[in-house]
Design a protein around this motif. Structure first.
Motif, short mmCIF file in Angstrom:
data_model
loop_
_atom_site.label_atom_id
_atom_site.label_comp_id
_atom_site.label_asym_id
_atom_site.label_seq_id
_atom_site.Cartn_x
_atom_site.Cartn_y
_atom_site.Cartn_z
N ARG A 1 0.84 -1.20 0.00
CA ARG A 1 0.00 0.00 0.00
C ARG A 1 0.88 1.26 0.00
NH1 ARG A 1 -2.77 -1.13 4.34
NH2 ARG A 1 -4.06 -2.57 3.17
N GLY A 2 1.95 1.22 0.77
CA GLY A 2 2.87 2.36 0.78
C GLY A 2 3.53 2.57 -0.57
N ALA A 3 3.94 1.48 -1.22
CA ALA A 3 4.55 1.59 -2.54
C ALA A 3 3.54 2.15 -3.55
CB ALA A 3 5.05 0.23 -3.01
N THR A 4 2.28 1.73 -3.41
CA THR A 4 1.24 2.22 -4.32
C THR A 4 1.03 3.72 -4.14
OG1 THR A 4 0.13 0.07 -4.29
CG2 THR A 4 -1.17 1.97 -4.99
N TYR A 5 0.81 4.14 -2.90
CA TYR A 5 0.55 5.56 -2.63
C TYR A 5 1.75 6.42 -2.98
CZ TYR A 5 -4.01 5.21 -0.42
OH TYR A 5 -5.36 5.03 -0.20
N GLY A 6 2.95 5.86 -2.85
CA GLY A 6 4.15 6.67 -3.02
C GLY A 6 4.70 6.72 -4.42
N THR A 7 4.22 5.82 -5.34
CA THR A 7 4.89 5.75 -6.64
C THR A 7 3.97 5.80 -7.86
OG1 THR A 7 4.84 3.31 -6.67
CG2 THR A 7 6.76 4.37 -5.64
N ILE A 8 2.69 5.49 -7.74
CA ILE A 8 1.85 5.40 -8.93
C ILE A 8 1.16 6.74 -9.23
CG2 ILE A 8 -0.31 4.69 -7.83
CD1 ILE A 8 -0.66 2.65 -10.12
N MET A 9 0.94 7.00 -10.51
CA MET A 9 0.22 8.21 -10.91
C MET A 9 -1.22 8.16 -10.42
SD MET A 9 1.40 8.79 -14.87
CE MET A 9 0.22 10.13 -15.05
N ARG A 10 -1.79 9.33 -10.15
CA ARG A 10 -3.19 9.41 -9.71
C ARG A 10 -4.10 9.40 -10.93
NH1 ARG A 10 -0.08 8.23 -5.70
NH2 ARG A 10 -0.78 8.99 -3.67
N ASN A 11 -4.15 8.24 -11.59
CA ASN A 11 -4.96 8.08 -12.79
C ASN A 11 -6.01 7.01 -12.56
OD1 ASN A 11 -3.42 5.79 -12.73
ND2 ASN A 11 -2.14 6.34 -14.47
N ASP A 12 -6.63 6.51 -13.63
CA ASP A 12 -7.67 5.50 -13.47
C ASP A 12 -7.14 4.20 -12.87
OD1 ASP A 12 -9.60 7.20 -14.39
OD2 ASP A 12 -9.73 6.33 -16.40
N ALA A 13 -5.90 3.86 -13.16
CA ALA A 13 -5.32 2.65 -12.57
C ALA A 13 -5.31 2.76 -11.04
CB ALA A 13 -3.90 2.43 -13.09
N PHE A 14 -4.90 3.90 -10.54
CA PHE A 14 -4.88 4.15 -9.10
C PHE A 14 -6.29 4.06 -8.53
CE2 PHE A 14 -5.02 7.36 -5.61
CZ PHE A 14 -4.20 6.71 -4.71
N ARG A 15 -7.26 4.58 -9.26
CA ARG A 15 -8.64 4.58 -8.77
C ARG A 15 -9.20 3.16 -8.68
NH1 ARG A 15 -8.54 8.96 -12.50
NH2 ARG A 15 -8.51 10.97 -11.41
N PHE A 16 -8.94 2.34 -9.67
CA PHE A 16 -9.46 0.97 -9.62
C PHE A 16 -8.76 0.14 -8.54
CE2 PHE A 16 -11.23 1.89 -13.86
CZ PHE A 16 -12.51 1.40 -13.65
N ILE A 17 -7.50 0.42 -8.28
CA ILE A 17 -6.81 -0.25 -7.18
C ILE A 17 -7.47 0.11 -5.85
CG2 ILE A 17 -4.65 -0.29 -5.87
CD1 ILE A 17 -3.19 -0.01 -8.58
N ARG A 18 -7.74 1.38 -5.65
CA ARG A 18 -8.40 1.82 -4.41
C ARG A 18 -9.83 1.30 -4.32
NH1 ARG A 18 -6.96 6.16 -1.53
NH2 ARG A 18 -8.96 7.25 -1.78
#
Length: 319
Positions: A147-164
């Motif tokens: 979760r930390g790697a996700t929040y700290g490295t991925i763009m805030r795009n649709d991929a991030f939204r579907f992960i959340r």
């Protein structure tokens, strides 16, 4: 974004969250099973609690027959033939991550790949040698790192939204099921349940263990002065938006995420999420207890499943 890609991202995060939730569930059941019992059940029944929460009792009995503590723990932790085990969840999460390797960051992939390789080593070593409590802490730690790697490295795009999206719908379901299981274990069913009904030592340890399993014990002690009871714990885990694993917090996030996704095909999911969020926002704990906590939870669990189904239809099915 292609629906297949969105589906892999969504299920990757759901499986990772499910593995963490199973570890939390096993940890609290295992810890309570080691305590002196008060005659309403034994340690084996406590360890069997995850079977009831996850609906896998029949599968276990078909394969293993009678309840047995060591087999139960292995069944949920490292059994590759059990699709509901932590081992299987982490394997499924890795497979989904591999399918969308180009849409997640290197840090995310390396974390999830290393986690799967490490649990294979733990499976070879055996749970009895590794230690149950140590194993549960390891699973939670690996989930936190991802979760930390996700929040700290991925763009805030649709991929991030579907992960959340996958994370919060899985988390909300787990909170409801764990709360209901603890409530039933204490035999506090019906509209007359209140804090006085679970003032025993057994009640205190059951509710405290649930709060710790959901990382909410410190928050509880900050909000309430009384010992944990059905009323306070239910209010905290259902209605408080400032508790990360509460139902209210999860539904607020789901509402925000769905509203931010583009396209008109998601309107049914957006509408249902907004309705459920509004229902919680304007519901008080007295209304829930008047209806009966067990009855209210068993009414809301299918609504959450319906939201998951509508999300799948709206976004994750190929057109």
């Amino acid at each position: 974004m292609l629906s297949r890609t969105a589906s892999d991202l969504y299920w990757m995060s759901r499986y990772l969250e499910r593995a963490e939730n199973l570890a939390r569930m096993l940890d609290v059941s295992y810890s309570l099973s080691l305590m002196p019992q008060d005659g309403r059940g034994d340690g084996l029944n406590e360890i069997a609690m995850p079977l009831l929460i996850t609906g896998t009792l029949d599968d276990y009995l078909e394969r293993h027959g009678d309840l047995h503590a060591e087999r139960l723990l292995h069944f949920f932790a490292l059994d590759a033939e059990n699709p509901a085990s932590i081992f299987s969840c982490l394997g499924a999460a890795r497979a989904s991550a591999h399918a969308v390797r180009g849409r997640i960051t290197a840090d995310m992939w390396e974390n999830i790949n290393a986690t799967y390789l490490e649990i294979r080593g733990i499976a070879e070593q055996g749970l009895s040698r590794y230690g149950m409590s140590r194993f549960c802490e390891w699973v939670k730690e690996r989930s936190h790192l991802f979760r930390g790697a996700t929040y700290g490295t991925i763009m805030r795009n649709d991929a991030f939204r579907f992960i959340r999206l996958g994370t919060f719908i899985e988390r909300a379901d787990n909170t409801l099921r764990m709360l209901d299981a603890r409530y039933e274990m204490l035999e506090l069913r019906g509209p007359s349940a209140n804090a006085a009904a679970d003032s025993s030592a057994a009640g205190y340890y059951q509710w405290s263990a649930l709060l710790r399993a959901l990382s909410s014990f410190e928050a509880y002690t900050e909000v309430y002065r009384d010992a944990p009871g059905a009323r306070q714990v239910a209010e905290l885990l259902l209605l408080r938006a400032d508790i990360p694993r509460s139902l209210r917090a999860c539904l607020e996030e789901l509402d925000i995420i769905l509203a931010s996704l583009p396209g008109a095909n998601g309107r049914p999911a957006q509408r249902l999420a907004a309705e459920l969020d509004a229902r919680l926002r304007y519901t008080g704990i007295d209304e829930i207890l008047d209806e009966g906590l067990h009855e209210w939870l068993n009414e809301f669990i299918p609504l959450l499943a319906q939201l998951g189904s509508v999300i799948h239809t709206s976004y994750l099915e190929a057109a």
